[in-house]
Enzyme design. Structure first.
Site, short mmCIF file in Angstrom:
data_model
loop_
_atom_site.label_atom_id
_atom_site.label_comp_id
_atom_site.label_asym_id
_atom_site.label_seq_id
_atom_site.Cartn_x
_atom_site.Cartn_y
_atom_site.Cartn_z
N LYS A 131 -13.05 20.29 6.81
CA LYS A 131 -13.44 20.07 8.20
C LYS A 131 -12.43 20.74 9.12
O LYS A 131 -11.26 20.84 8.81
CB LYS A 131 -13.48 18.57 8.50
CG LYS A 131 -14.01 18.21 9.84
CD LYS A 131 -14.16 16.70 9.99
CE LYS A 131 -14.80 16.39 11.33
NZ LYS A 131 -15.05 14.96 11.48
N ALA A 160 -5.37 12.22 0.94
CA ALA A 160 -4.67 11.54 -0.14
C ALA A 160 -5.00 12.16 -1.50
O ALA A 160 -6.14 12.57 -1.75
CB ALA A 160 -5.00 10.06 -0.15
N ARG A 207 -9.05 22.17 -0.50
CA ARG A 207 -9.94 23.11 0.18
C ARG A 207 -10.27 22.57 1.56
O ARG A 207 -10.32 21.35 1.76
CB ARG A 207 -11.23 23.27 -0.61
CG ARG A 207 -11.04 23.98 -1.93
CD ARG A 207 -12.38 24.28 -2.60
NE ARG A 207 -12.18 25.13 -3.75
CZ ARG A 207 -12.02 24.69 -4.99
NH1 ARG A 207 -12.04 23.39 -5.23
NH2 ARG A 207 -11.84 25.52 -5.98
N HIS A 211 8.58 26.73 -13.42
CA HIS A 211 9.14 27.19 -14.69
C HIS A 211 8.32 28.36 -15.22
O HIS A 211 7.15 28.52 -14.87
CB HIS A 211 9.15 26.04 -15.72
CG HIS A 211 10.04 24.91 -15.30
ND1 HIS A 211 11.36 24.86 -15.64
CD2 HIS A 211 9.79 23.81 -14.57
CE1 HIS A 211 11.90 23.77 -15.13
NE2 HIS A 211 10.97 23.12 -14.46
#
Length: 141
Positions: free
Chosen positions: A128, A105, A125, A57
């Protein structure tokens, strides 16, 4: 075995803008195709309650106009082969989630995820790198 639940997702927007590979498992995801397309590749799989959103929006609008003013295109999301999005992940387009990457998660993806990486956090981010499988043939001798 009842697998019906694995394919009961919510869709907001045009169904023609959603492409899910036959080998993908999306569980009870929510898809929003209001402002772009969503492409889900082969062997992609989702945990529960994943949201993939192209809709946005205009925060410069107010009242009813803010509720109804959304761009029609350019917020595409592409989730490439073998990617795993764990439970409660939110993806906001435009972005590409690379091959065989993992989104931890409860993460928020709002930019591209490189192939063969694990990302986590808000915003997500890289935490690994994943070693890709070797393409060299092994000989038995």
């Amino acid at each position: 075995m009842d697998t019906g639940f694995l394919y009961k997702y919510l869709l907001y927007g045009n169904k023609e803008r959603l492409q899910i590979a036959e080998t993908a498992v999306v569980n009870n995801a929510t898809f929003n195709t209001i402002s772009g397309t969503i492409q889900i590749g082969e062997y992609v799989f989702f945990g529960h309650h994943v949201a993939v959103l192209t809709g946005t929006h205009d925060y410069n609008k107010f009242g009813r106009e803010r509720q109804i003013t959304v761009p029609a295109f350019e917020k595409d999301v592409i989730i490439k082969e073998g990617a795993w999005l764990a439970s409660n992940v939110t993806v906001i387009g435009p972005c590409i989630i690379g091959e065989h990457s993992v989104v931890a998660a409860c993460s928020l993806v709002n930019k591209d995820v490189p192939p063969y990486t694990i990302v986590a956090g808000i915003p997500a981010r890289v935490i690994k790198k994943i070693t890709p499988p070797s393409n060299t043939a092994q000989t038995v001798g």
